[in-house]
Structure formats: structure tokens, C-alpha cells
Enzyme design. Structure first.
Site, short mmCIF file in Angstrom:
data_model
loop_
_atom_site.label_atom_id
_atom_site.label_comp_id
_atom_site.label_asym_id
_atom_site.label_seq_id
_atom_site.Cartn_x
_atom_site.Cartn_y
_atom_site.Cartn_z
CG ASP A 112 -0.21 0.08 2.48
OD1 ASP A 112 0.72 -0.66 2.71
OD2 ASP A 112 -0.39 1.24 3.30
CG ASP A 121 3.68 -0.70 4.91
OD1 ASP A 121 3.14 -1.16 3.85
OD2 ASP A 121 2.57 -0.49 5.73
CE1 TYR A 164 -4.67 2.52 4.40
CE2 TYR A 164 -3.16 0.77 4.96
CZ TYR A 164 -3.61 1.85 4.34
OH TYR A 164 -2.63 2.54 3.55
CD GLU A 184 3.94 5.35 4.77
OE1 GLU A 184 4.25 4.00 4.73
OE2 GLU A 184 3.70 5.84 5.81
#
Length: 466
Positions: free
Chosen positions: A57, A60, A205, A441
Site C-alpha cells: 500500500d 511498508d 486502516y 510516505e
């Protein structure tokens, strides 16, 4: 050819390239990312299932089902809404490849009825180790939803992804399209029949909005794909609400714009969605009496710290799509007694995208490898760790990985081309150091929603055309 202030075509190409860098699994021989290799080739073995593939995603090495599905749904909508522009730019095939990389994975993850594998990788262990996915040594723990442990949001979002993608592939791969649509129907029924929020992807999430938005979203895409009265009735019976956000967690605004497109082309009984779609615009634009969204001094939407650019690209995407829908039907947005012309929506969308590309108080781009002073320290394991052999990777313990690579204040050895990072704070301040994860990120769904607006700008520059 450069149209307008920036080379939007270059930005478009690079925005898609980032999705290639997020691929997990066995990469094709013609992979466009030279520093990426095969990874996660044993994913699923713990459950005797093949879960190789899909996307990481963000920065990571975990594969999360909810944001991955939202990425694919929005990519599919992009292919449908901006098809002429993508073909003109020579990028439609790349977008379709990205969609299929996701849908191939979802077909495997949903092979068994009323069961969906929704995550691969232990997020706590993963976040305690800073290594490339090719060298990861953390547990590839599996997470699933089923009849006993439901997850309506993830099942419905995956159904939406499959339904929307089935429309994309319908004309040139009917068999594959049909398999996606059949799976979408089954996942949707699973979502409806076994209702419940799955909290296994928390705290990364968590669904704060509940699952009614995903059910409406999935029903809407299934209706687009099938025109079945069944899904139309579910839409009319479903719950909707006026909101000021479109994101992986909150889908109402997306469904409302999609359904307004149907309403304005003759579908009866969907007029309430036009009102709610208008309300979204009224809440976002700074020049209405109903504005709810904070705009930074430099002009950027700012909803939350932490990947804030996802709200920038999602708003630009919806405004571009909605503006086009309104133009075709000679309609406007109603904000009380104020009438907003479709061109205003496109103008504001362009302003947001231009800010990301460099038209901002700092004069810097927030897309890696594009424009002036672009980010060099994206918060991303694959980009920030040098390419190394399997044996070299094994030699580095997880605690030392942060010392060797994460904490070094220097440019990443591998350029994460096209990644739109989290962006500046609410005052337009930005710090290009990878430990500033909220600013540095990138996420797949930031880029999936940028592709459409960039395709439009590549085609028309700053012009507002119907």
C-alpha cells in the site's frame, strides 16, 4: 508537447510508474523498475492458498485489502472516465496493466465463497524492520474475513473494484471481464448477508465511517456493470449522506457523483444524489458559503496530517469527473442560491494538482522525480535500502536496519519515480527527511486518484472544455 505550466504528460507517465514500484509477487520480464525484484513469493503458504501478487500500500511491506481494493476501483473509474485522454497519452495499457495486477490477486484472494483473504503480513513486526520487500524476513501472517468474522467494508470495496474493472475489460477480454463480474456479485452478497466491521487492519486502516458507504458504492458499480434492477433497488434503499471527503474509508461522494452521471442521462429516481454531489462541491470549494474544508495559506486542501495529499488528489479527481458530467448535461452546481459553473470545478482541481507539481509557496514538487526540488527521501523501504543479494539481506538484523538505512539523512539510493508523497502541513511547511512519515510516505491511492486529473491536464492544459 508541454501544455500549461507543467509537463503534465510527463507527470502522468511517472504517476503510473509508481504503481509498478508497489507490485508484490513475481514481476514480469519487462518490469519498468530496475531496482525492484520478486517478493512475497511464499505469500499464502501459511494458509495453503496462493496469495502471491497484489500491491504494497505504501512504504511498508504489508498487503492491506481495503486500500488495495480502493486503489483498483479508482484506477478502473479513471480508465472509464478519462479513456480518450489516456489513449491519447499512450497510457491506457499501463493503467489496465495496473488494474489487472490487482484484480488477478483479488481473484485468488476470493477463490472460496464467503471468504476473502484481506491482509498479508504482520504489520507490527513489519514496522519494526526497515528492509526491502525482496529481503523481508518478517512473518507473512494471513488475515481473512468469512461468515464468522465478517468484514463488510472490505468485501464490498473489493466487489466494487471487481465490478468497475469488469467494465474496463469488457470490450477486449470478455471472458476475463465476466469472471470479474461474477466474483463481484458473490463478494457483494457476502458483504450484504454477513454484516460487520472487520477491525483486523487497525490501527492502520480502521473503518471510521462504517460500511453503508461501501455497500452503496458497490451496488452503484454493480448497477453500472449490469443495469440489473436488483442493484438499482439496493441503491434506492441504501443509506447515503452529504460529506466533504472522498477516501479509502469514505465513499459516499464517489457514489453520488457516479449516480448523478446516471441521473443526468435519464435514469429516474436518482435526483437526490445530484443534491448530495453538489453538497460535496459546496463543502470543498473555498468561494461558497458552505465551505467546510481548510485551505492552507498556499491554497492546498488540508484535511488531516498523514498522507494529506490523498484528499487533494481525490478531490481533484471527483471535481474533474463531476465537472465533465455537468458540462455534458448543461448543468451547474447549486450551493444554496449560488450557481457554480462546471469550469470552476476543473479550475480548482487544476489548482490542487499544480500545487503538488510545484506551484506552491516553497516552489517544490511533491512528486518524486518530477519538477523542481522534488522529494529525495521518500518514506519507503524499497527506495531507501540499496539493492542487495538474499545473503546480504539476511546479514542485517531488524534493529540495525534502522541505523543503516532509515536514520541516514541522505537521498534514497533508488528513486521512487512518480510517487506523490504525503505533502506539507497545514501551513505549507515541508521537511524532506524520511522519518517524517506524514510528509514523506506515498500511497497507491494517492496516485490512483491523480492519474485522471493529470490525463485531463495533459490533453487540455489549463483549458476548460466540454
Amino acid at each position: 508537447m508541454v501544455r500549461g505550466q507543467f509537463s503534465y504528460k510527463d507527470a502522468l507517465t511517472k504517476s503510473i510508474l509508481f504503481l509498478d514500484a508497489q507490485r508484490s509477487g513475481k514481476l514480469p520480464p519487462d518490469s519498468r523498475i530496475p531496482w525492484r525484484g520478486d517478493s512475497g513469493l511464499d505469500d499464502g503458504k501459511l494458509g495453503n492458498v496462493d496469495l502471491v501478487g497484489g500491491f504494497y500500500d505504501a512504504g511498508d511491506n504489508v498487503k492491506y485489502g481495503l486500500p488495495m481494493a480502493f486503489t483498483v476501483t479508482t484506477l478502473a473509474w479513471t480508465a472509464l472516465a478519462f479513456g480518450p485522454e489516456l489513449r491519447a497519452a499512450g497510457e491506457m495499457e499501463s493503467v489496465q496493466d495496473a488494474i489487472r495486477w490487482g484484480t488477478d490477486y483479488f481473484l485468488k484472494a476470493s477463490a472460496k465463497k464467503n471468504q476473502l483473504w484481506v491482509q498479508v503480513g504482520d504489520p507490527v513486526a513489519d514496522h519494526d524492520c526497515w528492509v526491502r520487500p525482496e529481503n523481508m524476513k518478517t512473518p507473512r501472517t494471513l488475515y481473512k474475513i468469512d461468515e464468522k468474522t465478517p468484514g463488510t467494508e472490505i468485501a464490498a470495496e473489493t466487489a466494487a473494484a471487481m465490478a468497475a474493472s469488469s467494465v474496463v475489460f469488457r470490450k477486449h477480454n470478455h471472458t476475463y471481464s465476466r469472471s470479474l463480474l461474477n466474483k463481484a456479485k458473490l463478494l457483494y452478497e457476502f458483504a450484504r448477508n454477513y454484516k460487520g466491521t472487520y477491525d483486523g487492519e487497525c490501527p492502520f486502516y480502521c473503518s471510521f465511517s462504517g460500511y453503508n458507504d461501501e455497500l452503496l458504492w458497490a451496488a452503484s458499480w454493480l448497477y453500472v456493470a449490469t443495469k440489473s434492477p436488483k442493484y438499482r433497488s439496493h441503491i434506492k434503499e441504501g443509506i447515503s449522506a452529504s460529506v466533504a471527503e472522498f477516501s479509502w474509508d469514505l465513499k459516499y461522494a464517489g457514489a453520488q457523483v457516479l449516480l448523478t452521471g446516471l441521473h443526468l442521462t435519464g435514469e429516474l429516481g436518482l435526483n437526490d444524489f445530484k443534491t448530495q454531489a453538489d453538497n460535496f462541491v459546496c463543502a470543498v470549494l473555498p468561494d461558497t458559503a458552505f465551505r467546510q474544508i481548510y485551505i492552507s495559506p498556499g491554497g492546498l486542501i488540508h484535511l488531516r496530517d498523514g498522507a494529506n495529499t490523498q484528499y487533494v488528489t481525490s478531490t481533484a479527481f471527483l471535481l474533474d469527473v463531476y465537472g465533465r458530467i455537468l458540462m455534458k448535461s448543461n448543468q451547474t452546481v447549486s450551493c444554496g442560491t449560488q450557481r457554480i459553473e462546471p469550469c470552476r470545478l476543473e479550475e480548482f482541481a487544476k489548482r490542487q494538482m499544480d500545487y503538488l507539481l510545484g506551484s506552491n509557496p516553497t516552489g517544490r514538487s511533491y512528486m518524486v522525480g518530477f519538477g523542481k526540488n522534488s522529494p529525495t527521501q521518500a518514506h519507503h523501504r524499497g527506495a531507501s535500502v540499496p539493492v542487495m543479494s538474499a545473503e546480504e539481506g539476511k546479514a542485517v538484523a531488524c534493529p540495525m536496519s534502522f541505523v543503516k538505512w532509515f536514520n541516514k539523512d541522505q537521498a534514497n539510493p533508488n528513486e521512487l519515480t512518480g510517487a506523490i508523497v504525503g505533502g506539507p502541513d497545514r501551513y505549507d511547511n515541508f521537511n524532506d527527511q524520511r522519518w517524517e512519515s506524514s510528509m514523506l510516505e506515498p500511497c497507491t491511492y494517492i496516485n490512483s486518484l491523480a492519474i485522471g486529473p493529470l490525463a485531463r491536464l495533459a490533453a487540455v492544459g489549463g483549458s476548460c472544455v466540454s
